[in-house]
Design an enzyme around this catalytic site. Structure first.
Site, PDB file in Angstrom:
ATOM      1  N   LYS A  18       0.843  -1.209   0.000  1.00 33.70           N
ATOM      2  CA  LYS A  18       0.000   0.000   0.000  1.00 33.70           C
ATOM      3  C   LYS A  18       0.871   1.249   0.000  1.00 33.70           C
ATOM      4  CE  LYS A  18      -1.683   1.509   4.049  1.00 33.70           C
ATOM      5  NZ  LYS A  18      -1.342   2.911   4.403  1.00 33.70           N
ATOM      6  N   ASN A  19       1.905   1.263   0.868  1.00 30.47           N
ATOM      7  CA  ASN A  19       2.681   2.496   1.038  1.00 30.47           C
ATOM      8  C   ASN A  19       3.660   2.752  -0.091  1.00 30.47           C
ATOM      9  OD1 ASN A  19       1.199   2.958   3.284  1.00 30.47           O
ATOM     10  ND2 ASN A  19       2.777   2.325   4.738  1.00 30.47           N
ATOM     11  N   ARG A  60      -4.055  10.986   4.482  1.00 26.51           N
ATOM     12  CA  ARG A  60      -2.852  11.806   4.596  1.00 26.51           C
ATOM     13  C   ARG A  60      -1.954  11.657   3.377  1.00 26.51           C
ATOM     14  NH1 ARG A  60       0.671  14.080   7.714  1.00 26.51           N
ATOM     15  NH2 ARG A  60       2.879  13.589   7.435  1.00 26.51           N
ATOM     16  N   CYS A  87      -4.223  12.599  12.966  1.00 25.51           N
ATOM     17  CA  CYS A  87      -5.062  11.404  12.911  1.00 25.51           C
ATOM     18  C   CYS A  87      -4.924  10.697  14.256  1.00 25.51           C
ATOM     19  CB  CYS A  87      -4.637  10.491  11.761  1.00 25.51           C
ATOM     20  SG  CYS A  87      -3.030   9.774  12.059  1.00 25.51           S
ATOM     21  N   ARG A  94       1.002  14.483  12.936  1.00 28.34           N
ATOM     22  CA  ARG A  94       1.398  14.293  11.534  1.00 28.34           C
ATOM     23  C   ARG A  94       1.740  15.619  10.833  1.00 28.34           C
ATOM     24  NH1 ARG A  94      -0.653   9.119  10.273  1.00 28.34           N
ATOM     25  NH2 ARG A  94       0.950   9.002   8.680  1.00 28.34           N
ATOM     26  N   PRO A  95       2.704  16.377  11.321  1.00 31.16           N
ATOM     27  CA  PRO A  95       3.078  17.640  10.669  1.00 31.16           C
ATOM     28  C   PRO A  95       3.707  17.408   9.297  1.00 31.16           C
ATOM     29  CG  PRO A  95       4.679  17.059  12.329  1.00 31.16           C
ATOM     30  CD  PRO A  95       3.565  16.069  12.459  1.00 31.16           C
ATOM     31  N   VAL A  96       3.832  18.477   8.509  1.00 33.08           N
ATOM     32  CA  VAL A  96       4.440  18.381   7.175  1.00 33.08           C
ATOM     33  C   VAL A  96       5.560  19.406   7.003  1.00 33.08           C
ATOM     34  CG1 VAL A  96       2.413  17.406   6.023  1.00 33.08           C
ATOM     35  CG2 VAL A  96       2.642  19.907   6.239  1.00 33.08           C
ATOM     36  N   ASP A  97       6.120  19.879   8.114  1.00 26.80           N
ATOM     37  CA  ASP A  97       7.162  20.912   8.042  1.00 26.80           C
ATOM     38  C   ASP A  97       8.366  20.478   7.208  1.00 26.80           C
ATOM     39  OD1 ASP A  97       7.331  19.134  10.386  1.00 26.80           O
ATOM     40  OD2 ASP A  97       9.237  20.128  10.729  1.00 26.80           O
ATOM     41  N   LEU A  98       8.710  19.202   7.259  1.00 25.70           N
ATOM     42  CA  LEU A  98       9.898  18.751   6.512  1.00 25.70           C
ATOM     43  C   LEU A  98       9.616  18.684   5.004  1.00 25.70           C
ATOM     44  CD1 LEU A  98      11.176  15.994   8.972  1.00 25.70           C
ATOM     45  CD2 LEU A  98      12.006  18.353   8.709  1.00 25.70           C
ATOM     46  N   ASP A 131       4.605   0.232  11.975  1.00 29.34           N
ATOM     47  CA  ASP A 131       3.335  -0.332  11.499  1.00 29.34           C
ATOM     48  C   ASP A 131       3.111  -1.760  11.990  1.00 29.34           C
ATOM     49  OD1 ASP A 131       3.472   1.308   8.230  1.00 29.34           O
ATOM     50  OD2 ASP A 131       3.004   2.036  10.240  1.00 29.34           O
ATOM     51  N   VAL A 147       8.325   6.475  16.852  1.00 30.92           N
ATOM     52  CA  VAL A 147       8.052   7.150  15.582  1.00 30.92           C
ATOM     53  C   VAL A 147       6.844   8.071  15.680  1.00 30.92           C
ATOM     54  CG1 VAL A 147       7.451   6.791  13.155  1.00 30.92           C
ATOM     55  CG2 VAL A 147       9.136   5.298  14.264  1.00 30.92           C
TER      56      VAL A 147
HETATM   57  C1  EPZ Z   1       4.497   6.752   6.238  1.00 25.51           C
HETATM   58  O1  EPZ Z   1       3.784   7.792   6.859  1.00 25.51           O
HETATM   59  C2  EPZ Z   1       3.519   5.597   6.115  1.00 25.51           C
HETATM   60  N1  EPZ Z   1       2.383   5.997   5.271  1.00 25.51           N
HETATM   61  C3  EPZ Z   1       3.029   5.183   7.505  1.00 25.51           C
HETATM   62  O2  EPZ Z   1       2.172   4.061   7.341  1.00 25.51           O
HETATM   63  C4  EPZ Z   1       4.239   4.774   8.340  1.00 25.51           C
HETATM   64  O3  EPZ Z   1       3.813   4.446   9.642  1.00 25.51           O
HETATM   65  C5  EPZ Z   1       5.238   5.931   8.395  1.00 25.51           C
HETATM   66  O4  EPZ Z   1       5.606   6.322   7.055  1.00 25.51           O
HETATM   67  C6  EPZ Z   1       6.505   5.575   9.156  1.00 25.51           C
HETATM   68  O5  EPZ Z   1       7.111   4.465   8.561  1.00 25.51           O
HETATM   69  C7  EPZ Z   1       2.527   6.005   3.930  1.00 25.51           C
HETATM   70  O6  EPZ Z   1       3.593   5.728   3.392  1.00 25.51           O
HETATM   71  C8  EPZ Z   1       1.310   6.377   3.127  1.00 25.51           C
HETATM   72  P1  EPZ Z   1       6.742   9.951   8.468  1.00 25.51           P
HETATM   73  P2  EPZ Z   1       4.439   9.286   6.929  1.00 25.51           P
HETATM   74  O7  EPZ Z   1       6.686  11.241   7.725  1.00 25.51           O
HETATM   75  O8  EPZ Z   1       5.192   9.575   5.696  1.00 25.51           O
HETATM   76  C9  EPZ Z   1       7.263  13.172  11.856  1.00 25.51           C
HETATM   77  C10 EPZ Z   1       0.303   2.716   7.749  1.00 25.51           C
HETATM   78  O9  EPZ Z   1      -0.162   2.192   8.772  1.00 25.51           O
HETATM   79  N2  EPZ Z   1       7.256  14.175  10.766  1.00 25.51           N
HETATM   80  O10 EPZ Z   1       7.944   9.060   8.290  1.00 25.51           O
HETATM   81  O11 EPZ Z   1       3.372  10.215   7.344  1.00 25.51           O
HETATM   82  C11 EPZ Z   1       5.879  12.587  12.085  1.00 25.51           C
HETATM   83  O12 EPZ Z   1       5.140  13.429  12.950  1.00 25.51           O
HETATM   84  C12 EPZ Z   1       0.799   4.144   7.796  1.00 25.51           C
HETATM   85  O13 EPZ Z   1       0.417   2.150   6.630  1.00 25.51           O
HETATM   86  C13 EPZ Z   1       7.578  15.486  11.065  1.00 25.51           C
HETATM   87  O14 EPZ Z   1       7.850  15.834  12.217  1.00 25.51           O
HETATM   88  O15 EPZ Z   1       5.450   9.088   8.153  1.00 25.51           O
HETATM   89  C14 EPZ Z   1       6.160  11.258  12.700  1.00 25.51           C
HETATM   90  O16 EPZ Z   1       6.326  11.413  14.090  1.00 25.51           O
HETATM   91  C15 EPZ Z   1       0.632   4.763   9.164  1.00 25.51           C
HETATM   92  N3  EPZ Z   1       7.555  16.418  10.064  1.00 25.51           N
HETATM   93  C16 EPZ Z   1       7.484  10.847  12.061  1.00 25.51           C
HETATM   94  O17 EPZ Z   1       8.022  12.025  11.457  1.00 25.51           O
HETATM   95  C17 EPZ Z   1       7.248  16.074   8.771  1.00 25.51           C
HETATM   96  O18 EPZ Z   1       7.265  16.968   7.883  1.00 25.51           O
HETATM   97  C18 EPZ Z   1       7.359   9.781  10.998  1.00 25.51           C
HETATM   98  O19 EPZ Z   1       6.501  10.276  10.009  1.00 25.51           O
HETATM   99  C19 EPZ Z   1       6.927  14.739   8.487  1.00 25.51           C
HETATM  100  C20 EPZ Z   1       6.937  13.807   9.500  1.00 25.51           C
END
Ligand code: EPZ
Length: 424
Positions: A22-23, A92, A116, A121-125, A305, A327
């Site tokens: 899926k991811n 998301r 969620c 789930r911020p997007v700052d990065l 996950d 995480v």
């Molecule tokens: C992806 O989410 C996956 N989703 C998630 O799967 C998975 O749990 C996650 O990566 C970690 O492996 C998809 O690929 C669609 P992250 P993503 O950005 O990209 C922080 C599932 O169950 N962060 O690696 O949203 C964030 O808050 C789902 O299939 C920032 O601070 O994960 C979190 O604490 C759930 N700033 C950490 O990083 C940002 O700009 C990891 O988030 C982005 C993220």
């Protein structure tokens, strides 16, 4: 709302072919926005998240057609950079179209993904990387407006190896002018699969799957085709099910070299593992499970996950286990539901202390996110009596034919459609 009815006590035995990840599929579908020409994606799972992403793409002027286990996507005539809130807010991963849209159209307006169940789930990065490439970013009334006269390749350092940020920035960089380097990039296998797909369209990406990714921009990328990588999280879920039911389960169609952390943890609790081929392995459940400690980390660490499904197994292991979720900040919502089945778990900050019990008891439980849903079903497989799992829409987001695959392994599981509400 449909529900899953599970009668516990049966060992799982047999083989299961995992679906496309899926991811990986969601990020690759976003990446199709970059392509000028038809793209055929094979091994795209039948999941509600895939349907939502398909609907989002269609609002942009992208054609998306399902043909069996494939999708045929064509973004040649893309003409809209502003997908509607009611669709984007459902998932998301819709935010992953931001980078490709800006690269193709020079502008995009995407509603901020809300938080969620598992965290803010911020997007700052994501935005840090786009700004580094010359984007103007304005957040107004909950929508991110991004414009770029021209995307220029740049060095980007990620403070955290975010999967989504790595993917969004990598996709934007494909059509930028010059070289982009992403330092401290996420190394998940789904990112390497996305890069392999994009390179197949004519992109120039090296280093995906390591912590440093280099993208040399090109003017255009064309159509092409790709078969999505097998889902390591789905595979891990079935391996855990085989271990905790004292069964013997072979998973097929997934790169075993992406499963290191989960296979190692399964051996720690006493399961035996045999590697049968580069894309299949078998778990042999032990007579009794040993407690062990768990810490979720970015890849190659133990995947967040699989934290909830693994906790279901620790709940019936001998001894006390410490589960640290590093995480996401709120990914223990399944604990309350486990406790309703007799699990002894207490939360201390980012840690859950799991004291194994001889047996769980079946109960009515509710899913809180898609991995918690799978975890509760696994708990039901070993519980005494019947478990009824509600809110299956969470499960349908991430597990294709979950009850069918469990039944194929010998589980006593049935999905009951909710009776239509009768008027009056
Ligand atoms: C992806 O989410 C996956 N989703 C998630 O799967 C998975 O749990 C996650 O990566 C970690 O492996 C998809 O690929 C669609 P992250 P993503 O950005 O990209 C922080 C599932 O169950 N962060 O690696 O949203 C964030 O808050 C789902 O299939 C920032 O601070 O994960 C979190 O604490 C759930 N700033 C950490 O990083 C940002 O700009 C990891 O988030 C982005 C993220």
């Amino acid at each position: 709302m449909d529900s899953l009815h599970i009668r516990g006590g049966r060992p799982l035995n047999g083989q299961v072919m995992v679906s496309g990840a899926k991811n990986a599929a969601l990020a690759i579908m976003a990446g199709c926005v970059l392509g000028e020409g038809p793209i055929r994606l094979q091994r795209v799972p039948f999941l509600t998240d895939i349907e939502v992403m398909s609907a989002v793409l269609r609002t942009l002027g992208v054609t998306v057609a399902r043909q069996g286990d494939s999708l045929v996507i064509d973004a040649t005539h893309i003409d809209n950079g502003a997908p509607p809130y009611e669709l984007v807010s459902k998932m998301r991963a819709s935010f992953f179209i931001l980078g490709p849209l800006v690269a193709r159209l020079g502008k995009a307006s995407i509603p901020l993904p809300g938080g969620c169940a598992i965290g803010s789930r911020p997007v700052d990065l994501h935005l840090k990387g786009l700004k580094a490439m010359g984007c103007e970013v304005v957040i107004d009334h909950g929508t991110v407006h991004v414009t770029a006269e021209k995307l220029v390749g740049a060095p980007v350092y990620l403070d955290y190896p975010s999967v989504g940020a790595t993917e969004n920035i990598m996709m934007a960089a494909v059509l930028a002018d010059g070289r982009t380097t992403i330092e401290n990039a996420a190394q998940e296998p789904e990112i390497a699969d996305l890069a392999k797909f994009l390179n197949g369209l004519g992109a120039k990406i090296t280093g995906a799957g390591t912590d440093t990714i280099i993208i040399d921009g090109v003017k255009h990328v064309t159509g092409g085709e790709h078969s999505v990588i097998g889902d390591r999280i789905e595979a891990g879920t079935y391996l855990i099910a085989g271990a905790m039911t004292r069964g013997r389960v072979q998973v097929q169609g997934v790169p075993i070299d992406a499963m290191g952390a989960i296979l190692s943890k399964l051996q720690e609790v006493g399961a035996m593992i045999s590697i049968d081929s580069p894309e299949s392995c078998t778990v042999f459940g032990p007579d009794f499970l040993r407690a062990t400690d768990l810490r979720t980390l970015p890849f190659p660490g133990f995947p967040t996950d699989l934290q909830a499904p693994f906790m279901a197994m620790l709940a019936v292991a001998r001894g006390t286990s410490m589960v640290a979720e590093t995480v996401f900040e709120n990914r223990f919502l399944h604990v309350d539901e486990f406790q309703r089945m007799g699990a002894q778990v207490r939360i201390e900050g980012h840690c859950a202390v799991v004291q194994g019990v001889p047996a769980l008891t079946g109960a009515h439980v509710q899913s809180t996110d898609l991995r918690a849903a799978a975890a509760l079903a696994l708990a039901g497989l070993v519980a005494q009596g019947d478990t009824v799992l509600g809110k299956l829409h969470h499960l349908d987001r991430g597990y294709e034919n979950f009850d069918g695959k469990l039944r194929q392994l010998g589980a006593d599981v049935h999905r009951l459609e909710a009776a239509p509400l009768t008027a009056g």
